[in-house]
Design a protein around this motif. Structure first.
Motif, short mmCIF file in Angstrom:
data_model
loop_
_atom_site.label_atom_id
_atom_site.label_comp_id
_atom_site.label_asym_id
_atom_site.label_seq_id
_atom_site.Cartn_x
_atom_site.Cartn_y
_atom_site.Cartn_z
N GLU A 145 36.85 45.97 -4.72
CA GLU A 145 37.90 45.19 -5.36
C GLU A 145 39.27 45.87 -5.29
N PHE A 146 39.28 47.20 -5.43
CA PHE A 146 40.54 47.91 -5.62
C PHE A 146 40.79 49.03 -4.60
N GLY A 147 39.91 49.15 -3.59
CA GLY A 147 40.12 50.13 -2.55
C GLY A 147 39.57 51.51 -2.88
N ASP A 148 39.67 52.42 -1.91
CA ASP A 148 39.14 53.77 -2.10
C ASP A 148 39.84 54.50 -3.25
N ASP A 149 41.09 54.14 -3.50
CA ASP A 149 41.83 54.77 -4.60
C ASP A 149 41.67 53.94 -5.87
N PHE A 150 40.42 53.50 -6.12
CA PHE A 150 40.18 52.58 -7.24
C PHE A 150 40.49 53.20 -8.59
N ARG A 152 42.98 54.82 -9.36
CA ARG A 152 44.41 54.61 -9.63
C ARG A 152 44.72 53.12 -9.76
N ASN A 153 44.01 52.28 -9.01
CA ASN A 153 44.37 50.87 -8.91
C ASN A 153 43.59 49.95 -9.84
N SER A 154 42.45 50.39 -10.35
CA SER A 154 41.63 49.52 -11.20
C SER A 154 42.28 49.34 -12.57
N LEU A 159 38.23 51.15 -16.03
CA LEU A 159 38.09 52.59 -15.83
C LEU A 159 37.66 53.30 -17.10
N SER A 160 38.16 52.84 -18.24
CA SER A 160 37.77 53.49 -19.49
C SER A 160 36.28 53.35 -19.73
N SER A 161 35.69 52.24 -19.26
CA SER A 161 34.26 52.04 -19.42
C SER A 161 33.45 53.02 -18.59
N MET A 162 34.04 53.50 -17.49
CA MET A 162 33.33 54.42 -16.61
C MET A 162 32.98 55.71 -17.33
N TYR A 163 33.82 56.12 -18.26
CA TYR A 163 33.60 57.40 -18.92
C TYR A 163 33.22 57.23 -20.40
N SER A 164 32.90 56.00 -20.79
CA SER A 164 32.54 55.78 -22.19
C SER A 164 31.02 55.81 -22.36
#
Length: 265
Positions: A145-150, A152-154, A159-164
């Protein structure tokens, strides 16, 4: 079964170098240790350690107030190094101070569940309901959805869910990925509804994509109501009588082999 990977104890801690903080929690001057401030619900520490415990020792090694342990001669290292020497499934002895009492406890080391898995994954799962396309967020999905630099772009909310912390081992972040035009989705602008978190279906909270699929499959009411969004939540309502036909047409039009790519049983 034992999951592969490196173990973690799943706690977040605070250094206790402040004299006032130490005095408040009953620590003597010669006491070492770190204070546990949060515990991952899916970790081995859940139900064994408690918020506010002071972790004094790990496998007989004293932990300093800055969270370090002895390493090579004259050197110290973060106490996580001791955990990294273990394997998932191993037991570890810990000593904590709880309400002024020293306790010897045992942890069976394991991993933790993230709402968004951090490792490599298979193709993202999907579910099509009358033109609404749902998926569970994975790293592969974020890249697509947001590219390899996700990172930064998501959207920050994803992104907060990724580390919650996940509350349950089967918990996922389910999102409405996109809306495909159909008779069932008339009136909803696709640009306004993309990558929105699914909160509930017909008033029932959604824990993961498979649960959503089961709820939809078992629904016998006239309407299917999806609550999506974060702080400001919106409702998407479909008429059940047109959903099945709309789903079939969407699958033919977009060459989608099945309404979902997983078994809902």
């Amino acid at each position: 079964s034992v999951r592969p990977g490196f173990p973690v104890i799943g706690v977040y801690f605070q250094k206790i170098e402040s004299d006032a903080l130490r005095a408040k929690h009953g620590l003597e001057r010669d006491h070492k240790g770190i204070m546990i401030r949060a515990i991952e619900p899916t970790s081995c520490s859940h139900g064994v350690l408690e918020k506010g415990d002071v972790l004094l020792e790990f496998e007989g090694t004293e932990i300093a107030c800055d969270g370090t342990v002895p390493f090579r001669k004259g050197e110290r290292i973060a106490f996580g190094h001791l955990i990294s020497q273990k394997f998932i499934g191993d037991e570890a002895k810990v000593k904590v101070l709880r309400n002024g009492e020293s306790l010897d406890l045992t942890l069976k080391l394991g991993g933790v569940t993230r709402k968004i898995p951090l490792g490599m994954d298979d193709d993202p799962p999907y579910l099509v309901v009358g033109g609404l396309v749902f998926t569970a967020v994975t790293v592969l999905y974020l890249r697509s959805e947001f590219g390899d630099d996700f990172e930064r772009n998501s959207p920050v909310r994803l992104l907060s869910s990724m580390y919650s912390m996940a509350e349950h081992e089967d918990q996922q972040v389910v999102v409405l990925s996109q809306i495909l035009a159909s008779e069932a989705t008339t009136g909803y602008e696709p640009d306004e509804f993309s990558n929105l978190t699914v909160q509930s279906f017909n008033g029932q909270p959604v824990r993961n994509l498979k649960e959503l699929a089961r709820l939809v499959d078992a629904c016998d009411s006239d309407f299917l109501e999806f609550e999506v969004g974060e702080h400001y939540k919106e409702l998407l309502v479909l008429e059940r009588k047109v959903v099945a036909q709309a789903t079939e047409e969407i699958m033919k039009q977009h060459s989608i082999p099945a309404p979902s790519n997983f078994d809902i049983a």
